[in-house]
Design a protein around this motif. Structure first.
Motif, PDB file in Angstrom:
ATOM      1  N   VAL A  82       0.839  -1.204   0.000  1.00  0.00           N
ATOM      2  CA  VAL A  82       0.000   0.000   0.000  1.00  0.00           C
ATOM      3  C   VAL A  82       0.873   1.253   0.000  1.00  0.00           C
ATOM      4  CG1 VAL A  82      -1.698   1.331   1.315  1.00  0.00           C
ATOM      5  CG2 VAL A  82      -1.975  -1.145   1.060  1.00  0.00           C
ATOM      6  N   PHE A  83       1.958   1.226   0.796  1.00  0.00           N
ATOM      7  CA  PHE A  83       2.871   2.381   0.806  1.00  0.00           C
ATOM      8  C   PHE A  83       3.388   2.642  -0.602  1.00  0.00           C
ATOM      9  CE2 PHE A  83       6.966   4.448   1.006  1.00  0.00           C
ATOM     10  CZ  PHE A  83       6.778   5.451   1.944  1.00  0.00           C
ATOM     11  N   ASN A  84       3.845   1.567  -1.272  1.00  0.00           N
ATOM     12  CA  ASN A  84       4.396   1.732  -2.618  1.00  0.00           C
ATOM     13  C   ASN A  84       3.351   2.257  -3.600  1.00  0.00           C
ATOM     14  OD1 ASN A  84       6.801   0.834  -1.654  1.00  0.00           O
ATOM     15  ND2 ASN A  84       6.658  -1.233  -2.532  1.00  0.00           N
ATOM     16  N   ALA A  85       2.116   1.776  -3.464  1.00  0.00           N
ATOM     17  CA  ALA A  85       1.058   2.213  -4.385  1.00  0.00           C
ATOM     18  C   ALA A  85       0.690   3.679  -4.123  1.00  0.00           C
ATOM     19  CB  ALA A  85      -0.160   1.314  -4.238  1.00  0.00           C
ATOM     20  N   LEU A  86       0.651   4.068  -2.846  1.00  0.00           N
ATOM     21  CA  LEU A  86       0.403   5.483  -2.518  1.00  0.00           C
ATOM     22  C   LEU A  86       1.546   6.352  -3.055  1.00  0.00           C
ATOM     23  CD1 LEU A  86      -0.893   5.223   1.178  1.00  0.00           C
ATOM     24  CD2 LEU A  86      -2.225   6.011  -0.798  1.00  0.00           C
ATOM     25  N   LEU A  87       2.788   5.857  -2.914  1.00  0.00           N
ATOM     26  CA  LEU A  87       3.952   6.604  -3.397  1.00  0.00           C
ATOM     27  C   LEU A  87       3.924   6.715  -4.923  1.00  0.00           C
ATOM     28  CD1 LEU A  87       6.634   8.026  -2.824  1.00  0.00           C
ATOM     29  CD2 LEU A  87       7.755   5.783  -2.909  1.00  0.00           C
ATOM     30  N   GLU A  88       3.616   5.606  -5.587  1.00  0.00           N
ATOM     31  CA  GLU A  88       3.530   5.608  -7.059  1.00  0.00           C
ATOM     32  C   GLU A  88       2.506   6.649  -7.522  1.00  0.00           C
ATOM     33  OE1 GLU A  88       2.531   1.710  -8.601  1.00  0.00           O
ATOM     34  OE2 GLU A  88       1.385   2.604 -10.253  1.00  0.00           O
ATOM     35  N   THR A  89       1.358   6.658  -6.861  1.00  0.00           N
ATOM     36  CA  THR A  89       0.307   7.610  -7.213  1.00  0.00           C
ATOM     37  C   THR A  89       0.769   9.043  -6.974  1.00  0.00           C
ATOM     38  OG1 THR A  89      -1.350   5.962  -6.626  1.00  0.00           O
ATOM     39  CG2 THR A  89      -2.096   8.262  -6.727  1.00  0.00           C
ATOM     40  N   SER A  90       1.390   9.273  -5.816  1.00  0.00           N
ATOM     41  CA  SER A  90       1.813  10.635  -5.457  1.00  0.00           C
ATOM     42  C   SER A  90       2.945  11.106  -6.358  1.00  0.00           C
ATOM     43  CB  SER A  90       2.237  10.670  -3.992  1.00  0.00           C
ATOM     44  OG  SER A  90       1.163  10.227  -3.173  1.00  0.00           O
ATOM     45  N   GLN A  91       3.877  10.210  -6.688  1.00  0.00           N
ATOM     46  CA  GLN A  91       4.964  10.611  -7.591  1.00  0.00           C
ATOM     47  C   GLN A  91       4.420  10.920  -8.986  1.00  0.00           C
ATOM     48  OE1 GLN A  91       8.057   7.587  -7.367  1.00  0.00           O
ATOM     49  NE2 GLN A  91       9.104   8.709  -5.730  1.00  0.00           N
ATOM     50  N   TYR A  92       3.461  10.129  -9.447  1.00  0.00           N
ATOM     51  CA  TYR A  92       2.866  10.414 -10.754  1.00  0.00           C
ATOM     52  C   TYR A  92       2.221  11.800 -10.734  1.00  0.00           C
ATOM     53  CZ  TYR A  92       0.168  10.123 -15.023  1.00  0.00           C
ATOM     54  OH  TYR A  92      -0.347  10.390 -16.271  1.00  0.00           O
TER      55      TYR A  92
END
Lengths: 424, 424
Positions: free
Chosen positions: B270-280
């Motif tokens: 979940v952390f990685n998916a939140l980070l992926e979304t935020s970086q995008y």
């Protein structure tokens, strides 16, 4: 065109006894252009310098520091000479980011000039300004050296100012004088710079000479103070160059008495005159800032520390949003307030800045207070001030007694054009 | 046009259970434009936020922090709800630098929405973005609120992304999902921003929602880490705005097990998916940077500290000289090296940076080493890389193991044009 920068009048640039200048056209970057300058300094002069703090400093800067150090050590105890006998300055190529070859080229330049002038190579300070990362065209430079030396005269300051220009539109020079007792002391200086300008230091060179008699150690401390109040108070684009140097020479040839401590007669007068000259030359760089259409003075008062005042000054003076608004003559108070607000990024003590306490002025017009637009503010009055070519911004923080003034210019289409096309 | 920013596909923006969005056209700055957004958040959700560090922070930011604090205190011990039930966002006016009236206006907005939605005013977080120093046109805003609430639906993310734009050319949204055990967890987010963009933070708003079940205290620490690796890694112009906010919402409506510590199943996913979304979403802001024609990734490796790596990254990424050269597709190595060299201005430990040890790469091409241009460097190879719309710059310092990546854009005529004409 530069913003309110008067044309220099060659006859007003008083020669300094003990200093001769000679230029040459050596085709370093372009033909038919003065691009090489030699400054000869008489024996017994004191020479002080401050240099860029860029870690990628250019080979000539490294060599300047080494030569200033070397002659200091070889000084006979008790004398005040710095042992520097000549400066050599080329434009068109910065000799920066050039590795070992760059250092060899700077050394070779000194050695060749030393032979021509019959002086030690370590008594020469070399300076270069222009494109970074290209090697100096040594054949051209060495061909120019004897021509520049053959050209040495005392009344050449205006040509010297032209010979050190890069993207400058106008040459920059200033002269003044003061009296110590019955004796006149002269001060004459030149500078160059237009882009990559920011404190500590900028793509700038500054040379100021006086015939006052000042001991080397005192001149060193005066030079540092003067740099902090002049060349370290300007910003064109926030970039700090690899080559910046500011040199002060005191030949001691005037008849005025020697100055050895800050309490001596004439110290304050000479300090003020050197400062006046250096501030003029520093501001001239901003007036000729790349693409500049406005000259902006930012004064921050009532700060707890000098660092607070300077940080807020440069936070406003560097902001691309403030600078594009100035270009548009737009009294965009919000962008100035935002730049004050984020200055805490670079100065921790500003973390508790109370924005409800501060006042913002354009000229003498109160434009913001109590965290917002001043009730008395009228947009047409703000607009009238923005329409001027010279704009004063003052921030009163009401939290201490320190203050600082910095000088900057606006950000125009031409800044982008000049810097997008510089190498083509 | 934005640099390689794909158009958003509304159907790909997965609704998040527990979240409804509603917009209105309330004529705040211009007619016929979505400019008001309400986000309804179901009971039991955790909501975390990070905000601008600008001292001139806007009234709504102050109120957001107060409301997040208040609900924290009123939480029943042991529960993980944050008590935030709605967000309200207007564009066209930042309600910043507006003094006491600004705070009243933000409060009134919350009170009105509270009445319409039958929830406490303290359970609402208000956000504003747009022109600074002008008062909110409250009559227009209050007229829009019931329309936005009437409009609430779950599949409205694309419209929501449009409703928060200011100088943005394109709306910004992203969705992804991960599995925890057999259960799918969805993440969907939107952001806005194009100018006054710099870390801590920029003129940006970012909202990311997930149906994962995450405790409030854990979500708080995740949100801070994610902001540091996404929205705090971008720069368009170095200006930090008065209004920036980044909000993460976890509704807990998925069937996946709750995440209460970093060791729990699904935390990393979940952390990685939140980070992926935020970086995008953060990179989307740079791709849509005012006047941008290039998207530039600067990676600094081999630093002693994270601060060294970030400072050098932003020194390159903020330099007007580097950014105008990028605009001109000019492989001007010298300006990049100069920017590395003066990074020590803002990071003391870099004072002993050995420039002879570092390597500079454009893409995978070694362009500089040993204090100068790499012997193997060919200008036409550098030129080929500069001609691309996406440019990677990598600096290997060889002095430690820390590294950091930041994202920036070039500096074009259009940046000046957009910002000189913003208020006219």
């Amino acid at each position: 065109m530069p913003v309110n920068l008067p044309e220099i009048i060659p006859a007003s640039l008083t020669p300094i006894q003990g200093i001769r200048l000679g230029w040459a056209e050596s085709n370093i970057k372009k033909p038919n252009r003065k691009d090489l300058l030699v400054i000869e300094i008489c024996d017994g002069s004191a020479v002080s310098g401050v240099f860029t703090q860029n870690r990628f400093c250019a080979a000539p800067v490294t060599l300047c520091k080494k030569h200033l150090d070397a002659v200091k050590k070889s000084d006979i105890a008790g004398t005040n000479v710095s042992g520097i006998k000549a400066l050599v300055i080329n434009t068109g190529n910065a000799n920066a980011g050039t590795g070992e070859q760059g250092m060899l080229d700077a050394l070779t330049t000194c050695q060749n000039l030393a032979e021509i002038m019959s002086i030690p190579a370590e008594s020469i300070l070399p300076f270069s300004t222009g494109v970074i990362l290209e090697h100096l065209p040594m054949d051209k430079l060495l061909t120019g050296l004897p021509l520049a030396v053959a050209n040495l005269t005392t009344d050449n300051w205006a040509d010297a100012a032209s010979a050190i220009m890069t993207t400058d539109i106008a040459p920059k020079a200033y002269a003044t004088n003061v009296k110590i007792g019955d004796h006149r002391v002269n001060i004459t200086g030149i500078s160059k710079g237009a882009g990559m300008i920011h404190p500590n230091m900028a793509t700038m060179l500054g040379y100021v000479a006086t015939d006052a008699n000042i001991t080397k150690s005192l001149l060193d401390s005066m030079t540092k103070k003067i740099a902090d109040l002049s060349f370290n108070c300007i910003s064109v684009d926030g970039d700090t160059s690899t080559n910046d140097s500011f040199i002060v020479i005191a030949t001691g040839k005037s008849d005025a008495t020697a100055i050895t401590t800050p309490n001596d007669e004439g110290y304050q007068e000479v300090f003020n005159a050197l400062l006046e000259t250096s501030q003029y030359l520093a501001k001239a760089i901003v007036r000729d800032g790349e693409g500049a259409t406005k000259f902006i003075t930012v004064t921050v008062k009532g700060a707890l520390t000098l660092d607070e005042a300077k940080t807020i000054g440069f936070s406003i003076g560097k902001s691309p949003l403030v600078k594009t608004a100035m270009f548009a003559s737009d009294p965009n108070l919000g962008r100035v307030l935002a730049a004050i607000g984020y200055a805490s990024r670079e100065c921790e003590s500003l973390a508790d800045l109370d924005t409800n306490q501060l006042e913002l002025y354009f000229g003498s017009l109160l434009v913001a207070e109590k965290g917002g637009r001043a009730a008395s503010y009228k947009e047409d009055e703000g607009q009238a001030i923005m329409n001027e070519a010279e704009i004063d911004i003052t921030v009163q923080l009401h939290r201490g007694n320190e203050e600082s003034t910095i000088w900057t210019c606006d950000f125009s289409y031409d800044y982008v054009k000049i810097n997008a096309e510089y190498r083509t």
